[in-house]
Structure formats: C-alpha cells, structure tokens
Design an enzyme around this catalytic site. Structure first.
Site, PDB file in Angstrom:
ATOM      1  N   HIS A 170       0.791  -1.236   0.000  1.00 46.79           N
ATOM      2  CA  HIS A 170       0.000   0.000   0.000  1.00 46.79           C
ATOM      3  C   HIS A 170       0.825   1.290   0.000  1.00 46.79           C
ATOM      4  CE1 HIS A 170      -3.449   2.432   0.261  1.00 46.79           C
ATOM      5  NE2 HIS A 170      -4.076   1.874   1.279  1.00 46.79           N
ATOM      6  N   TYR A 286     -13.820   6.284   9.391  1.00 42.84           N
ATOM      7  CA  TYR A 286     -12.866   6.768   8.384  1.00 42.84           C
ATOM      8  C   TYR A 286     -13.373   6.410   6.994  1.00 42.84           C
ATOM      9  CZ  TYR A 286      -8.481   6.888   5.653  1.00 42.84           C
ATOM     10  OH  TYR A 286      -7.519   7.142   4.718  1.00 42.84           O
ATOM     11  N   THR A 299      -4.406  10.803  -0.187  1.00 41.52           N
ATOM     12  CA  THR A 299      -5.769  10.724   0.357  1.00 41.52           C
ATOM     13  C   THR A 299      -5.975  11.762   1.452  1.00 41.52           C
ATOM     14  OG1 THR A 299      -5.178   9.127   2.088  1.00 41.52           O
ATOM     15  CG2 THR A 299      -5.890   8.224  -0.051  1.00 41.52           C
TER      16      THR A 299
END
Length: 485
Positions: A170, A286, A299
């Site tokens: 990620h 979230y 993000t």
C-alpha cells in the site's frame, strides 16, 4: 489528476530498514520473478529488443510448471520475511543477504518488474459454494503467508483454474491506481489478445528462448529460524482475519441516482445504520477521499459519522418517526456527507493537516495533548470505495462475467470493521468486510447482513405511500450480475 503514483507501478519494492522503510523505484527492469511450489524463478521479458509474446510467456510458465526440482533449504517460506515484523527482516537482510548468491537472488526479486505466484490452489467465486468469495479474498489478502512477496509493488496470483487476482503493497499507491491497471488487464486479456480454441495464447513460439533460471539461495540455520518466526507471527495475524464478501444485487447506482442522492453518501449512511444495529452505538468512522487534484496527492479523511448521520440513524430506530421525517433527515445527512467529501478532495479536510502539525510538534519538541488525543482515537469503522470503469473498455451490461469484484483490506482496529465497497455498473454493489475472529464484538458475515438490511430500509423511504408512482419500485436487477461476478 496527478499520475505520479502510476510511475511506481512496476520495478518498485519496499525495502526494510531498522529505523524506517524506503520505497525503491527503478527506472527500467526486464524480468519478473515467479514463485511456484516453493521455488523462485527469474523470467526474462524481452528477447532481441522486443517484449515476449503472450505465447512465449505461456511457454516459459509451462516450463516452470513442468520443473520437478525441490525447494532449497529455507527457500519454501523465505517470503514470510516480508510478512512479519519489519526490524527482524531488516536485520536478516543485512546479515544474510548482503553478499554472494543470496545478494544476487534477492536483488533479482527486488528489482523485478513485479512478482508472480503460480498458486497450487483453485479459487474463485462460485454462487453454488457458500463462502467461495470469502476464501478467494482471504487467499489474495495473505495466501499462506509465504507465497506472496509482500514488499513488491504487487504480487500477481494465478490459480490452477485460471482465476487471478493481485495483492498490493500500500505504501506506493492507493486502490484506484491498481484498479485502473486491473481493468486494463482484464479487458485486454479477454477482448484484445484472446486465446485459441484449445485455450492457448495466440501467436508463434520461439522455442530457442533460454528457460527460466532458478534463483539460488544459501540460507543458514539461524536465518531459517528468523524465517520461521516471521511465518508463525504472520500466520497468527492471517488466521485471525474474518473476511466476508457480500454481493448486494437488490439494486445499485441506477436506482440510487433516481432517488436524487449521491451513491457514496447513500452507502455511507447505510454503513452508519448497520454499525449502530451491529454494535449498539456510534464510532469514529474513516472514509478515504483521493486528493490527486494536487501534485503527488494521496488521500484525505472524510469523518462519516456526523451529527446529521447520527440524527438520521436514531430516527430510523425510533418507531414513532414517519418515513417523511426520516427521509428529510437522510437528505440533510447525505448533503453534509457530499459537502465534506468535496472539501476533503479540494484540500480543506482536517486529518492530514492535524497529522502534519503532530509531526512538527515532534520535530520542535513540543507536547500537544490535543494532537495526541486526536491521533490516538481508534477508527473502529474504516471504509473505502474503489472506483470501477475508470477506462470504460468493457460494456459490463453486455459482459457481466468480465467484472472484477473489487478488493478489500484488513481491519484497522482489533474490535472494529474494515469495509471496502465497489459500485459496479447500475445494479450491483460489492462489499468486502473484514474483522478479527479474536474479537467477541464483531462478525463479518453478521455485519454484511446488517448492511444489506440497512440498504433496503433506506430504499424503502423513497417508496411512495400512495398509488402515484413518483419513483420506480422495481429494482431492475440484472440476472447476470447475481451469479457472474
């Protein structure tokens, strides 16, 4: 939108460090590394200045499948080093992989275009088999903990029945980047390249190609013990993941848009309702929003559990509230959510700014109880939407079998849920739900059922109470979507 993340798609590896990891990106590499039955093989992707044809790649992979050699000592579970704690892996890398054949072989892995696993299992979604999508997802998420190289930008996984998937590291990119690539892969493989009637890749084969090369390892006993320690730890984490894939085909984006509301806001409010019914309360939530309108943007956080969302959920659970009153509260909550999402996308969110203030406070040696509290609060509900049809290469109404179910991630909190959802076309929404078996408070399947009921309950608010049809009551479900995902 900024495309800097796409530059790191290939030739990228996360390198472990004692203090901090780094993301290593190389400009160009001409090979990939393949893992099969505990062995590592190097496969060159070019010959005579051109890329290998699909038929030539097939021949090389078949050579690996036909190879009957056994793994070298320590080779079988070597990749478990990338699945355990980072510091032991960083130390083992410095001690055992800094010279000789180990250094050369590790360099081949870390500098490869990407990592390919020829998995020995058969996976895939089968509507006749309960839990098939759950097993498919768990396999892609962690496998056996030693048959994916978790530090590579992505591991491509091919199963014995022809199904495929990817496991993505990620730190170098976010889900839309990988989803963009995967849509291109699916469309190109099926509709542009194609296969012969016998199932082979089209094109001639250069049988003079050198065969794939086995990577050599000399792994001492102490290193094998470190590998086993990492494997045991990773397996404990993987075995604790309760993963459920929920296909919601009662309605989708088409009907939601006719309700004149944002599909994302609709789903987020359904998640809030499901969370309240599942846990009996509200929690910090979230949702990731992309910030790629800024250079190197990644993000920002949308805090979905707003006061407006809470008021709507409470109204849904209060029997004396009319549907008209509930619908009015829904609209207020949906508008608030959509506005917050816009603010997050355009740099007016709060969480990344708070994080930067926290970093600065550490650098300046300043103690901030406020920042400590804000950044230590757990996200018991962590959510993310992965966009579909970024390229529009395939008409999914005509070819519903060529749609990916999307992807997911593990839970962020020990007693919370991770929910990834994908709005597929007009009539399907897929939810990937994760939690931990070790928590007595969570159950991924149960949460999926709560999401399904919440979605239907919210839809019922838009149904007219008299015979004047203001909105369509039929959901227009495509039969193909139910089974052909």
């Amino acid at each position: 939108m900024c495309s800097s993340q796409m530059e790191r798609m290939f030739n990228t590896t996360r390198i472990p460090g004692i203090e901090t990891d780094i993301v290593q990106h190389l400009s160009d590499r001409k090979h990939l590394v393949v893992y099969h039955r505990g062995r590592f093989f190097q496969v060159w992707l070019y010959t005579g200045g051109r890329h290998l044809l699909p038929s030539e790649l097939e021949m090389q992979f078949q050579r690996i499948l036909n190879d009957t050699s056994e793994p070298q000592p320590g080779e079988l579970k070597l990749a478990a080093l990338t699945a355990g704690n980072r510091v032991p892996w960083a130390r083992a890398r410095l001690k055992y992989f800094s010279q000789g054949v180990n250094k050369a072989s590790l360099q081949a892995v870390e500098s490869s275009a990407f990592f390919l696993t020829l998995d020995g299992e058969a996976q895939g979604y089968d509507p006749a088999q309960t839990g098939s999508l759950d097993r498919y997802a768990k396999s892609l998420l962690h496998g056996k903990c030693y048959d994916r190289w978790f530090d590579k930008s992505f591991t491509l996984i091919s199963y014995t029945n022809g199904k495929m998937g990817i496991n993505t590291e990620h730190s170098w990119a976010d889900a839309p980047i990988v989803g963009h690539m995967w849509e291109y892969v699916l469309a190109t493989d099926c509709f542009h390249l194609g296969y012969t009637e016998e199932g082979h890749c089209k094109g001639d084969v250069n049988k003079g190609l050198p065969p794939p090369a086995r990577l050599e390892w000399q792994i001492p006993k102490e290193c094998r013990e470190t590998i086993e320690t990492s494997y045991v730890l990773a397996k404990q984490i993987a075995d604790d993941v309760d993963f459920h894939g929920c296909l919601f085909s009662e309605f989708g984006k088409g009907l939601i848009k006719k309700c004149r509301t944002s599909p994302d806001a609709f789903v987020q409010l359904a998640l809030q309702l499901a969370q309240f019914r599942d846990q009996g309360g509200f929690c910090l939530t979230y949702e990731s929003s992309m910030t790629r309108m800024f250079r190197e943007g990644r993000t920002e956080t949308v805090r979905s559990c707003t006061s407006e969302a809470v008021a709507f959920v409470r109204a849904m659970e209060e029997e004396d509230k009319t549907n008209g009153a509930r619908l009015e509260l829904f609209r207020k909550a949906a508008d608030k959510h959509q506005n917050m999402y816009r603010l997050a996308m355009t740099g007016s969110g709060i969480d990344r700014h708070l994080f930067c203030l926290y970093i600065m406070s550490k650098y300046l040696g300043m103690d901030s109880p406020f920042l400590k509290q804000v950044l230590s609060e757990p996200w018991k509900l962590s959510t993310s939407q992965t966009p579909q049809q970024q390229l529009n290469l395939v008409d999914i109404n005509k070819f519903p079998r060529y749609v990916g179910a999307g992807g997911g991630f593990g839970p962020v909190a020990d007693d919370g849920y991770g929910v990834s959802y994908i709005i597929v076309g007009e009539d399907l929404i897929t939810f990937h739900i994760s939690s931990k078996f070790s928590s007595s408070e969570t159950d991924s399947f149960r949460f999926g059922q709560n999401i399904r009921k919440a979605m239907l309950d919210i839809q019922s608010l838009f149904k007219p109470t008299n015979h004047k049809t203001e909105l369509p009551l039929t959901n227009g479900v495509s039969k193909g979507h139910k089974k052909d995902v």
